[in-house]
Write a protein that holds these residues in place. Structure first.
Motif, short mmCIF file in Angstrom:
data_model
loop_
_atom_site.label_atom_id
_atom_site.label_comp_id
_atom_site.label_asym_id
_atom_site.label_seq_id
_atom_site.Cartn_x
_atom_site.Cartn_y
_atom_site.Cartn_z
N GLY A 1 0.80 -1.21 0.00
CA GLY A 1 0.00 0.00 0.00
C GLY A 1 0.83 1.27 0.00
O GLY A 1 0.28 2.37 0.11
N THR A 2 2.14 1.12 -0.13
CA THR A 2 3.04 2.27 -0.12
C THR A 2 4.40 1.83 -0.65
O THR A 2 4.59 0.66 -1.01
N ASN A 3 5.34 2.76 -0.70
CA ASN A 3 6.70 2.41 -1.11
C ASN A 3 7.48 1.91 0.09
O ASN A 3 7.79 2.69 1.00
N THR A 4 7.81 0.66 0.10
CA THR A 4 8.60 0.10 1.18
C THR A 4 10.02 -0.26 0.74
O THR A 4 10.98 -0.01 1.46
N GLN A 5 10.17 -0.84 -0.44
CA GLN A 5 11.47 -1.42 -0.82
C GLN A 5 11.88 -1.15 -2.27
O GLN A 5 12.54 -1.96 -2.91
N PHE A 6 11.55 0.02 -2.79
CA PHE A 6 11.91 0.38 -4.16
C PHE A 6 13.41 0.25 -4.39
O PHE A 6 13.86 -0.39 -5.34
N GLY A 7 14.21 0.86 -3.51
CA GLY A 7 15.67 0.82 -3.67
C GLY A 7 16.23 -0.58 -3.50
O GLY A 7 17.18 -0.95 -4.20
N CYS A 8 15.68 -1.34 -2.57
CA CYS A 8 16.13 -2.73 -2.41
C CYS A 8 15.95 -3.50 -3.70
O CYS A 8 16.84 -4.25 -4.13
N LEU A 9 14.81 -3.32 -4.34
CA LEU A 9 14.51 -4.05 -5.56
C LEU A 9 15.39 -3.61 -6.71
O LEU A 9 15.77 -4.42 -7.56
N LEU A 10 15.74 -2.32 -6.75
CA LEU A 10 16.64 -1.83 -7.79
C LEU A 10 17.99 -2.55 -7.73
O LEU A 10 18.64 -2.76 -8.76
N LEU A 11 18.40 -2.95 -6.54
CA LEU A 11 19.66 -3.68 -6.37
C LEU A 11 19.47 -5.18 -6.50
O LEU A 11 20.31 -5.88 -7.08
N LEU A 12 18.37 -5.70 -5.98
CA LEU A 12 18.16 -7.15 -6.01
C LEU A 12 17.93 -7.69 -7.42
O LEU A 12 18.36 -8.80 -7.74
N VAL A 13 17.24 -6.92 -8.25
CA VAL A 13 16.91 -7.43 -9.59
C VAL A 13 18.16 -7.76 -10.41
O VAL A 13 18.28 -8.87 -10.94
N PRO A 14 19.16 -6.86 -10.52
CA PRO A 14 20.36 -7.27 -11.26
C PRO A 14 21.17 -8.34 -10.54
O PRO A 14 21.82 -9.18 -11.19
N ARG B 1 23.78 6.47 -3.86
CA ARG B 1 24.60 5.28 -3.61
C ARG B 1 24.10 4.06 -4.36
O ARG B 1 24.89 3.22 -4.80
N ASN B 2 22.78 3.94 -4.52
CA ASN B 2 22.26 2.81 -5.28
C ASN B 2 22.67 2.91 -6.75
O ASN B 2 23.03 1.92 -7.38
N ALA B 3 22.61 4.12 -7.29
CA ALA B 3 23.04 4.32 -8.67
C ALA B 3 24.52 4.01 -8.83
O ALA B 3 24.95 3.43 -9.83
N ARG B 4 25.31 4.39 -7.84
CA ARG B 4 26.74 4.10 -7.91
C ARG B 4 27.01 2.59 -7.91
O ARG B 4 27.95 2.13 -8.56
N GLU B 5 26.19 1.84 -7.18
CA GLU B 5 26.36 0.39 -7.23
C GLU B 5 26.20 -0.10 -8.67
O GLU B 5 26.98 -0.91 -9.15
N TRP B 6 25.19 0.39 -9.34
CA TRP B 6 24.91 -0.03 -10.71
C TRP B 6 26.07 0.25 -11.65
O TRP B 6 26.34 -0.53 -12.55
N VAL B 7 26.72 1.38 -11.48
CA VAL B 7 27.75 1.77 -12.46
C VAL B 7 29.17 1.41 -12.00
O VAL B 7 30.10 1.48 -12.80
N GLU B 8 29.33 1.02 -10.74
CA GLU B 8 30.66 0.72 -10.22
C GLU B 8 30.89 -0.76 -9.96
O GLU B 8 31.97 -1.16 -9.51
N GLY B 9 29.88 -1.60 -10.20
CA GLY B 9 30.06 -3.03 -9.98
C GLY B 9 29.74 -3.50 -8.57
O GLY B 9 30.30 -4.49 -8.10
N PHE B 10 28.84 -2.79 -7.88
CA PHE B 10 28.33 -3.20 -6.56
C PHE B 10 29.44 -3.40 -5.51
O PHE B 10 29.42 -4.37 -4.76
N PRO B 11 30.39 -2.46 -5.39
CA PRO B 11 31.47 -2.66 -4.41
C PRO B 11 30.99 -2.63 -2.97
O PRO B 11 31.49 -3.39 -2.13
N ARG B 12 30.04 -1.74 -2.65
CA ARG B 12 29.54 -1.65 -1.28
C ARG B 12 28.80 -2.93 -0.90
O ARG B 12 28.94 -3.45 0.20
N THR B 13 28.01 -3.41 -1.85
CA THR B 13 27.23 -4.62 -1.60
C THR B 13 28.12 -5.81 -1.27
O THR B 13 27.89 -6.53 -0.29
N PHE B 14 29.15 -6.02 -2.08
CA PHE B 14 29.99 -7.20 -1.88
C PHE B 14 30.88 -7.05 -0.66
O PHE B 14 31.16 -8.04 0.04
#
Length: 316
Positions: free
Chosen positions: A79-92, A187-200
């Motif tokens: 019923g609202t935005n809960t995890q938009f950014g999470c999904l932007l990272l999880l999908v790739p 920071r989420n956009a940077r993950e996309w263009v930098e190869g997810f360094p923070r995530t790993f």
């Protein structure tokens, strides 16, 4: 055994573990609701997003279509935005998981995700913009020369995207590297263009930590917030407030150097030694001040997914 598990199950588990971790100062967790967001809304969002996550695990489905479907399902159930950014990272990350499973390496790594984001298309960018029509997302104003690419335009931005030939990765690169040096990058956009360094990097913090995964997630959240100012906090309160929030989080890490910045500034021991008892006080203060480090939560969720794929278990 871990490698044989369904990656969609692991992605759903990461969404649930992220919101269950506590304390995560300023964010919803299993002990805290916000005025406009509740814990159970995040549980519903995780369930609603699953159909889109299943599409992300199908290499024949365009990446942007999978993301839009995940966001639409999340919004419908929560019923609202809960995890938009999470999904932007999880999908790739999910797409990289299934493509690498068919390769010789079979291991999810930064190179695999980088290949996925580089393969994103203009159609993926158009679907990404459509996703903003399903939910309200807090975003900063675009640069003056990119007003026609404001994500809040939704489908109306499609002609500009197609005319410029911008892929989803191209679009995110604009937010990842703002012209204004004082502006906090997305920071989420940077993950996309930098190869997810923070995530790993954060996934290794989780994987090598001990105790329940929800506690590991909470400590990793503090480490990520301490490492770099949060995009959502900067959008709501300005860059200085975001940097101050990071300084306050760094004070809770074990032996963290004052003024350190960047995900490589803190080793695993500093993060594993984070004082969760003291973080309770910071959590109360952030809620009172309206400080909501949502982008840090997104990165924590992505890191949980990678850690689970690399062997982290919920079982003791």
């Amino acid at each position: 055994m871990t490698a044989a598990r369904d990656p969609v199950d692991d992605a759903t588990l990461a969404l649930l573990l992220e919101v269950a971790g506590t304390p995560k100062p300023g964010n919803v967790d299993r002990h805290r609701d916000l005025d406009d967001l509740r814990f159970d809304s995040f549980l519903g969002g995780a369930v609603g997003a699953r159909a889109g996550l299943e599409l992300a695990a199908d290499d024949d489905v365009p990446l942007g279509e999978a993301f839009e479907r995940a966001v639409a399902g999340m919004a419908d159930r929560a019923g609202t935005n809960t995890q938009f950014g999470c999904l932007l990272l999880l999908v790739p990350l999910l797409r990289a998981t299934v493509t690498e499973a068919a390769s010789s390496s079979g291991r999810l790594d930064a190179a695999a995700v980088d290949r996925v984001t580089r393969d994103a298309t203009v159609d993926d960018a158009v679907a990404f913009y459509r996703a903003f029509e399903h939910v309200d997302v807090a975003v900063a104003d675009p640069p003056p020369d990119a007003a026609d690419l404001d994500v809040r335009r939704g489908s109306d931005a499609a002609p500009a995207l197609r005319e410029r030939g911008l892929t989803l990765r191209d679009v995110l690169a604009i937010s990842a590297d703002p012209d204004d040096a004082d502006r906090v990058p997305d920071r989420n956009a940077r993950e996309w263009v930098e190869g997810f360094p923070r995530t790993f990097r954060a996934a290794e913090w989780i994987r090598t930590d001990t105790g329940p995964l929800t506690d590991r997630a909470a400590r990793t959240f503090l480490g990520l917030l301490a490492a770099e100012p949060d995009t959502l906090v900067a959008a709501a309160h300005g860059p200085e407030a975001a940097r101050e929030a990071s300084t306050r989080a760094a004070a809770l890490l074990d032996g963290a150097a004052a003024g350190s910045e960047g995900v490589d500034a803190f080793d695993a021991d500093a993060v594993h030694g984070a004082d969760l008892d003291a973080a309770e006080g910071l959590a109360a203060a952030f809620v009172d001040e309206g400080i909501n480090p949502g982008t840090t939560a997104d990165l924590t969720c992505a890191a949980l997914y990678v850690a689970i794929r690399h062997g982290a278990e919920v079982a003791p």
